[in-house]
Design a protein around this motif. Sequence first.
Motif, PDB file in Angstrom:
ATOM      1  N   VAL A 167      -6.675  -4.840 -12.183  1.00  0.00           N
ATOM      2  CA  VAL A 167      -5.380  -4.277 -12.590  1.00  0.00           C
ATOM      3  C   VAL A 167      -4.423  -5.440 -12.782  1.00  0.00           C
ATOM      4  O   VAL A 167      -4.702  -6.558 -12.350  1.00  0.00           O
ATOM      5  CB  VAL A 167      -4.779  -3.338 -11.509  1.00  0.00           C
ATOM      6  N   SER A 168      -3.270  -5.165 -13.403  1.00  0.00           N
ATOM      7  CA  SER A 168      -2.250  -6.201 -13.416  1.00  0.00           C
ATOM      8  C   SER A 168      -1.253  -5.901 -12.304  1.00  0.00           C
ATOM      9  O   SER A 168      -0.991  -4.745 -11.973  1.00  0.00           O
ATOM     10  CB  SER A 168      -1.559  -6.274 -14.780  1.00  0.00           C
ATOM     11  N   CYS A 169      -0.778  -6.956 -11.695  1.00  0.00           N
ATOM     12  CA  CYS A 169       0.140  -6.833 -10.566  1.00  0.00           C
ATOM     13  C   CYS A 169       1.444  -7.500 -10.983  1.00  0.00           C
ATOM     14  O   CYS A 169       1.652  -8.685 -10.765  1.00  0.00           O
ATOM     15  CB  CYS A 169      -0.473  -7.518  -9.346  1.00  0.00           C
ATOM     16  N   ASP A 170       2.318  -6.717 -11.620  1.00  0.00           N
ATOM     17  CA  ASP A 170       3.507  -7.284 -12.257  1.00  0.00           C
ATOM     18  C   ASP A 170       4.545  -7.782 -11.251  1.00  0.00           C
ATOM     19  O   ASP A 170       5.297  -8.709 -11.548  1.00  0.00           O
ATOM     20  CB  ASP A 170       4.144  -6.256 -13.198  1.00  0.00           C
ATOM     21  N   THR A 171       4.581  -7.152 -10.074  1.00  0.00           N
ATOM     22  CA  THR A 171       5.575  -7.584  -9.089  1.00  0.00           C
ATOM     23  C   THR A 171       5.214  -8.944  -8.491  1.00  0.00           C
ATOM     24  O   THR A 171       6.089  -9.648  -8.012  1.00  0.00           O
ATOM     25  CB  THR A 171       5.660  -6.575  -7.920  1.00  0.00           C
ATOM     26  N   GLY A 172       3.942  -9.309  -8.533  1.00  0.00           N
ATOM     27  CA  GLY A 172       3.513 -10.546  -7.897  1.00  0.00           C
ATOM     28  C   GLY A 172       3.341 -10.349  -6.402  1.00  0.00           C
ATOM     29  O   GLY A 172       3.888  -9.406  -5.832  1.00  0.00           O
ATOM     30  N   ILE A 173       2.585 -11.249  -5.792  1.00  0.00           N
ATOM     31  CA  ILE A 173       2.329 -11.167  -4.343  1.00  0.00           C
ATOM     32  C   ILE A 173       3.328 -12.054  -3.605  1.00  0.00           C
ATOM     33  O   ILE A 173       3.478 -13.226  -3.923  1.00  0.00           O
ATOM     34  CB  ILE A 173       0.881 -11.615  -4.024  1.00  0.00           C
ATOM     35  N   ASN A 174       4.018 -11.479  -2.648  1.00  0.00           N
ATOM     36  CA  ASN A 174       4.938 -12.281  -1.828  1.00  0.00           C
ATOM     37  C   ASN A 174       4.748 -12.055  -0.330  1.00  0.00           C
ATOM     38  O   ASN A 174       5.442 -12.665   0.486  1.00  0.00           O
ATOM     39  CB  ASN A 174       6.388 -12.026  -2.228  1.00  0.00           C
ATOM     40  N   HIS A 175       3.819 -11.160   0.020  1.00  0.00           N
ATOM     41  CA  HIS A 175       3.604 -10.872   1.437  1.00  0.00           C
ATOM     42  C   HIS A 175       2.161 -10.390   1.630  1.00  0.00           C
ATOM     43  O   HIS A 175       1.691  -9.554   0.848  1.00  0.00           O
ATOM     44  CB  HIS A 175       4.583  -9.790   1.904  1.00  0.00           C
ATOM     45  N   PRO A 176       1.456 -10.887   2.642  1.00  0.00           N
ATOM     46  CA  PRO A 176       0.070 -10.440   2.853  1.00  0.00           C
ATOM     47  C   PRO A 176      -0.038  -8.935   3.063  1.00  0.00           C
ATOM     48  O   PRO A 176      -1.017  -8.323   2.626  1.00  0.00           O
ATOM     49  CB  PRO A 176      -0.367 -11.177   4.126  1.00  0.00           C
ATOM     50  N   ASN A 177       0.946  -8.334   3.716  1.00  0.00           N
ATOM     51  CA  ASN A 177       0.882  -6.881   3.924  1.00  0.00           C
ATOM     52  C   ASN A 177       1.164  -6.114   2.641  1.00  0.00           C
ATOM     53  O   ASN A 177       0.679  -4.989   2.471  1.00  0.00           O
ATOM     54  CB  ASN A 177       1.833  -6.444   5.039  1.00  0.00           C
ATOM     55  N   GLN A 178       1.922  -6.729   1.728  1.00  0.00           N
ATOM     56  CA  GLN A 178       2.113  -6.125   0.411  1.00  0.00           C
ATOM     57  C   GLN A 178       0.789  -6.171  -0.361  1.00  0.00           C
ATOM     58  O   GLN A 178       0.395  -5.185  -0.984  1.00  0.00           O
ATOM     59  CB  GLN A 178       3.201  -6.892  -0.359  1.00  0.00           C
ATOM     60  N   TYR A 179       0.097  -7.313  -0.296  1.00  0.00           N
ATOM     61  CA  TYR A 179      -1.225  -7.436  -0.922  1.00  0.00           C
ATOM     62  C   TYR A 179      -2.123  -6.305  -0.418  1.00  0.00           C
ATOM     63  O   TYR A 179      -2.781  -5.613  -1.201  1.00  0.00           O
ATOM     64  CB  TYR A 179      -1.826  -8.801  -0.572  1.00  0.00           C
ATOM     65  N   PHE A 180      -2.126  -6.136   0.903  1.00  0.00           N
ATOM     66  CA  PHE A 180      -2.984  -5.112   1.513  1.00  0.00           C
ATOM     67  C   PHE A 180      -2.615  -3.707   1.034  1.00  0.00           C
ATOM     68  O   PHE A 180      -3.482  -2.930   0.621  1.00  0.00           O
ATOM     69  CB  PHE A 180      -2.886  -5.193   3.039  1.00  0.00           C
ATOM     70  N   SER A 181      -1.329  -3.379   1.060  1.00  0.00           N
ATOM     71  CA  SER A 181      -0.965  -1.996   0.705  1.00  0.00           C
ATOM     72  C   SER A 181      -1.131  -1.741  -0.795  1.00  0.00           C
ATOM     73  O   SER A 181      -1.543  -0.654  -1.189  1.00  0.00           O
ATOM     74  CB  SER A 181       0.442  -1.633   1.202  1.00  0.00           C
ATOM     75  N   GLU A 182      -0.851  -2.760  -1.626  1.00  0.00           N
ATOM     76  CA  GLU A 182      -1.101  -2.588  -3.073  1.00  0.00           C
ATOM     77  C   GLU A 182      -2.595  -2.373  -3.321  1.00  0.00           C
ATOM     78  O   GLU A 182      -2.986  -1.566  -4.163  1.00  0.00           O
ATOM     79  CB  GLU A 182      -0.669  -3.837  -3.857  1.00  0.00           C
ATOM     80  N   SER A 183      -3.424  -3.109  -2.597  1.00  0.00           N
ATOM     81  CA  SER A 183      -4.862  -2.976  -2.753  1.00  0.00           C
ATOM     82  C   SER A 183      -5.321  -1.571  -2.365  1.00  0.00           C
ATOM     83  O   SER A 183      -6.107  -0.938  -3.076  1.00  0.00           O
ATOM     84  CB  SER A 183      -5.585  -4.025  -1.906  1.00  0.00           C
ATOM     85  N   GLN A 184      -4.822  -1.102  -1.227  1.00  0.00           N
ATOM     86  CA  GLN A 184      -5.194   0.238  -0.774  1.00  0.00           C
ATOM     87  C   GLN A 184      -4.759   1.297  -1.787  1.00  0.00           C
ATOM     88  O   GLN A 184      -5.475   2.263  -2.041  1.00  0.00           O
ATOM     89  CB  GLN A 184      -4.590   0.506   0.605  1.00  0.00           C
ATOM     90  N   LYS A 185      -3.583   1.078  -2.377  1.00  0.00           N
ATOM     91  CA  LYS A 185      -3.094   2.017  -3.392  1.00  0.00           C
ATOM     92  C   LYS A 185      -4.061   2.071  -4.572  1.00  0.00           C
ATOM     93  O   LYS A 185      -4.422   3.145  -5.052  1.00  0.00           O
ATOM     94  CB  LYS A 185      -1.709   1.574  -3.901  1.00  0.00           C
ATOM     95  N   VAL A 186      -4.475   0.886  -5.040  1.00  0.00           N
ATOM     96  CA  VAL A 186      -5.397   0.834  -6.187  1.00  0.00           C
ATOM     97  C   VAL A 186      -6.722   1.506  -5.829  1.00  0.00           C
ATOM     98  O   VAL A 186      -7.264   2.308  -6.598  1.00  0.00           O
ATOM     99  CB  VAL A 186      -5.657  -0.634  -6.626  1.00  0.00           C
ATOM    100  N   LEU A 187      -7.246   1.192  -4.642  1.00  0.00           N
ATOM    101  CA  LEU A 187      -8.577   1.681  -4.277  1.00  0.00           C
ATOM    102  C   LEU A 187      -8.591   3.172  -3.957  1.00  0.00           C
ATOM    103  O   LEU A 187      -9.606   3.831  -4.095  1.00  0.00           O
ATOM    104  CB  LEU A 187      -9.121   0.875  -3.091  1.00  0.00           C
ATOM    105  N   GLN A 188      -7.449   3.676  -3.504  1.00  0.00           N
ATOM    106  CA  GLN A 188      -7.399   5.092  -3.155  1.00  0.00           C
ATOM    107  C   GLN A 188      -6.943   5.965  -4.320  1.00  0.00           C
ATOM    108  O   GLN A 188      -6.899   7.183  -4.195  1.00  0.00           O
ATOM    109  CB  GLN A 188      -6.482   5.293  -1.933  1.00  0.00           C
ATOM    110  N   ALA A 189      -6.576   5.306  -5.442  1.00  0.00           N
ATOM    111  CA  ALA A 189      -6.071   6.076  -6.594  1.00  0.00           C
ATOM    112  C   ALA A 189      -7.214   6.842  -7.264  1.00  0.00           C
ATOM    113  O   ALA A 189      -8.363   6.460  -7.160  1.00  0.00           O
ATOM    114  CB  ALA A 189      -5.400   5.152  -7.587  1.00  0.00           C
TER     115      ALA A 189
END
Length: 189
Positions: A167-189
Amino acid sequence: SDSAEISPKDIDQLSKTSFPLCMRHMLEKLRENHHLKNGGRMQFGLFLKGAGLKLEDALAFFRAEFSQKVGSERFDKEYAYSIRHKYGKEGKRTDYTPYSCQKIICATPGVGDHHGCPYRHFGDENLRAALSNMGISGNALEGILDKVKNRHYQLACTLTFEATHNVSCDTGINHPNQYFSESQKVLQA
Ligand code: SF4
């Protein structure tokens, strides 16, 4: 971070699918050495807390590893307090916040430390190997290393996220927990 909970038995699988490289690396070292130095316990412990690992589960998770190295008595005496402390249950009862990328990138890990940001703190060869282990190769791999060369560590991490999640991640990564929750969102979609 979300209000979702994670359980110790899911951590290895979640690490493969949804942890950023900094946290994958620390889990690997914890499993390998049954120990993490203070900088690692802070960075990784607070990340797990932010990802939804409850205090009792954090104690059980770290106890299972550390007791193999230092024994369970020493774990209970020397390490359990600082885990409760991270959860605001000891001392000044501050509720500690997981570290941002900026803070992690600015860390200065010494010999035997495994915290920090791999894009910033790994050598070229180790970083290549770690990214290959995540299934990244070819142009995607070179693109990430190019960002690292230009000291754009968070962009390198963002490209890693994009390559591993398709996927594209337009907001960019700025926090490891953001990486984790964005990932979970993608995988659970
Ligand atoms: Fe971890 Fe942030 Fe570095 Fe990514 S950029 S590896 S999330 S510290």
